[in-house]
Design a protein around this motif. Structure first.
Motif, PDB file in Angstrom:
ATOM      1  N   GLN A   1       0.878  -1.162   0.000  1.00 14.31           N
ATOM      2  CA  GLN A   1       0.000   0.000   0.000  1.00 14.31           C
ATOM      3  C   GLN A   1       0.922   1.219   0.000  1.00 14.31           C
ATOM      4  O   GLN A   1       1.570   1.540   0.997  1.00 14.31           O
ATOM      5  CB  GLN A   1      -0.907   0.011   1.234  1.00 14.31           C
ATOM      6  CG  GLN A   1      -1.691   1.308   1.421  1.00 14.31           C
ATOM      7  CD  GLN A   1      -2.431   1.778   0.181  1.00 14.31           C
ATOM      8  OE1 GLN A   1      -2.103   2.817  -0.397  1.00 14.31           O
ATOM      9  NE2 GLN A   1      -3.438   1.006  -0.232  1.00 14.31           N
ATOM     10  N   THR A   2       0.996   1.895  -1.145  1.00 14.25           N
ATOM     11  CA  THR A   2       1.954   2.987  -1.314  1.00 14.25           C
ATOM     12  C   THR A   2       1.400   4.343  -0.892  1.00 14.25           C
ATOM     13  O   THR A   2       2.163   5.261  -0.611  1.00 14.25           O
ATOM     14  CB  THR A   2       2.393   3.092  -2.787  1.00 14.25           C
ATOM     15  OG1 THR A   2       1.280   3.522  -3.582  1.00 14.25           O
ATOM     16  CG2 THR A   2       2.915   1.757  -3.290  1.00 14.25           C
TER      17      THR A   2
ATOM     18  N   ILE B   1       6.409   0.546 -12.409  1.00 15.44           N
ATOM     19  CA  ILE B   1       5.584   0.099 -11.289  1.00 15.44           C
ATOM     20  C   ILE B   1       4.197   0.703 -11.437  1.00 15.44           C
ATOM     21  O   ILE B   1       4.051   1.924 -11.510  1.00 15.44           O
ATOM     22  CB  ILE B   1       6.222   0.496  -9.947  1.00 15.44           C
ATOM     23  CG1 ILE B   1       7.548  -0.257  -9.766  1.00 15.44           C
ATOM     24  CG2 ILE B   1       5.273   0.204  -8.787  1.00 15.44           C
ATOM     25  CD1 ILE B   1       8.322   0.128  -8.538  1.00 15.44           C
ATOM     26  N   ASP B   2       3.185  -0.158 -11.496  1.00 15.59           N
ATOM     27  CA  ASP B   2       1.802   0.278 -11.656  1.00 15.59           C
ATOM     28  C   ASP B   2       1.129   0.395 -10.297  1.00 15.59           C
ATOM     29  O   ASP B   2       1.111  -0.571  -9.519  1.00 15.59           O
ATOM     30  CB  ASP B   2       1.029  -0.708 -12.524  1.00 15.59           C
ATOM     31  CG  ASP B   2       1.500  -0.710 -13.961  1.00 15.59           C
ATOM     32  OD1 ASP B   2       1.532   0.378 -14.565  1.00 15.59           O
ATOM     33  OD2 ASP B   2       1.852  -1.789 -14.475  1.00 15.59           O
ATOM     34  N   VAL B   3       0.569   1.561 -10.012  1.00 16.26           N
ATOM     35  CA  VAL B   3      -0.203   1.791  -8.791  1.00 16.26           C
ATOM     36  C   VAL B   3      -1.679   1.827  -9.167  1.00 16.26           C
ATOM     37  O   VAL B   3      -2.074   2.575 -10.068  1.00 16.26           O
ATOM     38  CB  VAL B   3       0.215   3.111  -8.107  1.00 16.26           C
ATOM     39  CG1 VAL B   3      -0.657   3.377  -6.882  1.00 16.26           C
ATOM     40  CG2 VAL B   3       1.687   3.071  -7.727  1.00 16.26           C
ATOM     41  N   ASP B   4      -2.496   1.013  -8.481  1.00 13.33           N
ATOM     42  CA  ASP B   4      -3.910   0.949  -8.838  1.00 13.33           C
ATOM     43  C   ASP B   4      -4.700   2.059  -8.143  1.00 13.33           C
ATOM     44  O   ASP B   4      -4.147   2.892  -7.419  1.00 13.33           O
ATOM     45  CB  ASP B   4      -4.489  -0.437  -8.535  1.00 13.33           C
ATOM     46  CG  ASP B   4      -4.548  -0.766  -7.046  1.00 13.33           C
ATOM     47  OD1 ASP B   4      -4.505   0.156  -6.201  1.00 13.33           O
ATOM     48  OD2 ASP B   4      -4.632  -1.977  -6.714  1.00 13.33           O
ATOM     49  N   ASN B   5      -6.000   2.042  -8.363  1.00 11.15           N
ATOM     50  CA  ASN B   5      -6.852   3.108  -7.833  1.00 11.15           C
ATOM     51  C   ASN B   5      -6.916   3.123  -6.310  1.00 11.15           C
ATOM     52  O   ASN B   5      -7.358   4.114  -5.713  1.00 11.15           O
ATOM     53  CB  ASN B   5      -8.269   2.967  -8.401  1.00 11.15           C
ATOM     54  CG  ASN B   5      -8.318   3.282  -9.876  1.00 11.15           C
ATOM     55  OD1 ASN B   5      -7.547   4.109 -10.366  1.00 11.15           O
ATOM     56  ND2 ASN B   5      -9.209   2.626 -10.612  1.00 11.15           N
ATOM     57  N   ASN B   6      -6.509   2.046  -5.666  1.00  7.26           N
ATOM     58  CA  ASN B   6      -6.496   1.987  -4.206  1.00  7.26           C
ATOM     59  C   ASN B   6      -5.125   2.283  -3.620  1.00  7.26           C
ATOM     60  O   ASN B   6      -4.926   2.169  -2.410  1.00  7.26           O
ATOM     61  CB  ASN B   6      -6.954   0.602  -3.745  1.00  7.26           C
ATOM     62  CG  ASN B   6      -8.392   0.308  -4.131  1.00  7.26           C
ATOM     63  OD1 ASN B   6      -9.271   1.168  -3.974  1.00  7.26           O
ATOM     64  ND2 ASN B   6      -8.639  -0.894  -4.651  1.00  7.26           N
ATOM     65  N   GLY B   7      -4.157   2.650  -4.475  1.00  5.48           N
ATOM     66  CA  GLY B   7      -2.813   2.957  -3.992  1.00  5.48           C
ATOM     67  C   GLY B   7      -1.931   1.739  -3.833  1.00  5.48           C
ATOM     68  O   GLY B   7      -0.802   1.846  -3.330  1.00  5.48           O
TER      69      GLY B   7
END
Length: 563
Positions: free
Chosen positions: A396-397, A424-430
């Motif tokens: 969790q970034t 690095i792919d960060v999704d909509n939830n971080g």
């Protein structure tokens, strides 16, 4: 006094609406570099990478000798010496300033050179010095601040004449455009004397003071913080202890909060400085430490929100007194180390700049040992893995959704938003799946976002597919303190630099093995190598014959070599 954290937060807030300007939040010590080379470095490397300033070696005339410490034995306040002359110094200051980089001068103001107490070029005479010549008892405040330091003639800084001469020297440098000073051996000068000298200075130069605190001693760094920033030697001791593997790095999560530490806003931090990397190498992280420890210790320093960090950039040495290479440093070879150019270190300077207005730790994680990760309030995220196996997990970034360049594995090109390393792919939830290779790390920040380009990645090499490669070196008999390494033409194999070779495991001694992730379908040349663990240049034995060669392909590979 310059309160760095507060200034950076204010600057970021001021410019965030109207521009993309970023504060500059880290500086570098180009130890023993020549003035012309520093000017070029400001223009070509330091300015573009976002360094705030350069600490330069003492510019005043000193004793004529090859040892590095001769620069700390001044005979006058004239600007001349092995780094260049006054005109070259002035040109360097101007060129660096035009590149957005300040110059901090290492100012030797506590003493003059050893020898007779007579310096006609200042002039100083015997009456301008203290008369205590004996060995210093560091439990005695008076002796620390009135006796000769290792035989160097101690100036009577309580005298107005001496204070004026020192201030005139510093003001001359300020008039040349110098932005700040490091006060060498400030602990050996009463704080009231420094205050009196500071009162004579023109402008408002940035000052930090070398004050080495030790438990039980009467003189502590906290005495000096009301005047200016101080060097926090607790930081270098702690970082070195844990990154040398003498304790789990997860213990660093409370660094800066322990009793006796200088507050972050008053502290200058560093992994090593020019003194302790030579005088206390066993307890200080340097380039001589293998397993990528020096680089990752700098990544930690630049990523962690504490103090004003200084990157150490030095040259190779084989004995304590060794002076710099005879040729200039700009080529960064034949002895010059140029650690500040190491991509992971240089790229983390931008990380610190882009996260300056989130000067706090968020989303902290560790595995209870030598793997740690933390965020900077949604502006950046860092993972450090100092264990012997790769780390891959979902973190969790706290970062906004997007595609980010991993600035540890590659460089980010802001002009076309491309990346030479992993994406690095960060999704909509971080959340993001992040891999940190062993003895390595990963880092992302909001200043290194990769565009999608209508479904086609803009990065030049993303994502990089890896394959596990298990190397084996047989007949690897060694002596105590020597080990077997794999070295080759890939970055993961040290690019043929013995200091960056990868140590193998000796559990099947004298056969050594180790698994390393390499890029798929890559032609690799490599060899087995023996070297000392502590000093990479010692005990070097190369595998004989031609280089071993193979292609990594798309499945696990098992290349073998033998001495």
């Amino acid at each position: 006094m310059r309160k760095l954290t507060q200034l950076f937060i204010f600057a970021a807030a001021l410019f965030s609406i109207c521009s993309h300007a970023q504060p500059r939040t880290a500086f570098v010590h180009l130890f023993e570099w020549q003035w012309n080379d520093i000017a070029s470095e400001c223009e070509n490397v330091l300015g573009p990478k976002g360094y705030a300033a350069v600490q330069v070696s003492p510019p005043q005339k000193s004793v004529s000798s090859s040892q590095w410490w001769s620069r700390y034995q001044p005979v006058s306040y004239a600007i001349e010496g092995r780094s260049g002359n006054r005109n070259e110094f002035a040109s360097m200051v101007s060129r660096c300033k035009n590149a957005g980089v300040d110059i901090y001068v290492d100012a030797v103001i506590n003493h003059m050179a050893a020898g007779g107490r007579y310096y006609p070029e200042v002039p100083y005479y015997a009456e301008h010095f203290h008369t205590c010549y004996g060995q210093i008892d560091y439990g005695n405040r008076w002796q620390v601040q009135n006796c000769d330091l290792v035989g160097l003639n101690d100036l009577a800084t309580e005298q107005d004449y001496v204070r004026t001469k020192i201030a005139n020297y510093l003001n001359d440098l300020t008039n040349l455009g110098v932005a700040g000073f490091r006060f060498d051996a400030a602990k050996h000068i009463p704080v009231g004397d420094i205050a009196a000298i500071k009162a004579k200075l023109i402008g408002n130069p940035y000052i930090f003071q070398e004050v080495i605190g030790a438990p039980g001693e009467p003189i502590q760094p906290s005495e000096y913080t009301y005047l200016a920033d101080v060097t926090e030697f607790n930081f270098t001791k702690s970082v070195s202890h844990f990154f040398k593997g003498r304790g789990p790095i997860k213990e660093l999560k409370n660094i800066g909060t322990w009793g006796g530490w200088v507050a972050s806003a008053d502290a200058v931090t560093f992994v090593a400085n020019h003194d302790n990397q030579r005088q206390d190498t066993n307890n200080t992280i340097t380039h001589k430490d293998g397993d990528n420890r020096n680089t990752m210790a700098h990544v930690f320093m630049l990523g962690w929100p504490y103090g004003y960090p200084k990157v150490m950039s030095s040259y190779e040495w084989y004995d304590h007194d060794q002076g710099p290479p005879a040729h200039g440093a700009s080529s960064c070879n034949s002895g010059w180390l140029c650690e500040h150019r190491t991509p992971a270190i240089a790229n983390m300077v931008a990380f610190r700049n882009f996260t300056a207005d989130e000067f706090r730790v968020t989303n902290y994680w560790d595995n209870g040992n030598n793997q740690i990760a933390w965020g900077r309030g949604g502006k950046g995220f860092v993972v450090i893995n100092m264990e012997g196996n790769n780390l891959t997990r979902t973190f969790q970034t706290g970062m906004p959704a997007g595609r980010y360049c991993d600035i540890i594995s590659g460089n980010y090109n802001a002009s076309n938003k491309s990346c030479s390393g992993n994406i690095i792919d960060v999704d909509n939830n971080g959340n993001a799946v992040i891999t940190a290779y062993y003895r390595n790390g990963a880092a992302i920040h909001v200043g290194a976002i990769v565009e999608d380009c209508d479904g086609t990645d803009c990065c030049t090499n993303c994502p990089t597919e890896k394959v596990e490669t298990t190397f084996s070196c047989s007949n690897g008999s060694t002596y105590w303190g020597q080990s077997v390494y794999v070295i080759g033409n890939q970055e993961e194999l040290g690019n043929w630099n013995p200091a960056h070779a990868v140590k193998l495991d000796a559990s099947a001694y004298p056969t050594w093995t180790g698994t390393i992730e390499l890029t798929q379908n890559t032609d690799v040349e490599w060899k087995c190598l023996k070297r000392d663990e502590q000093t990479p240049s010692n005990g070097v034995v190369w595998q004989g014959g031609a280089n071993n060669q193979f292609n990594t392909g798309t499945t696990n590979a098992y290349p073998t070599g033998s001495f």
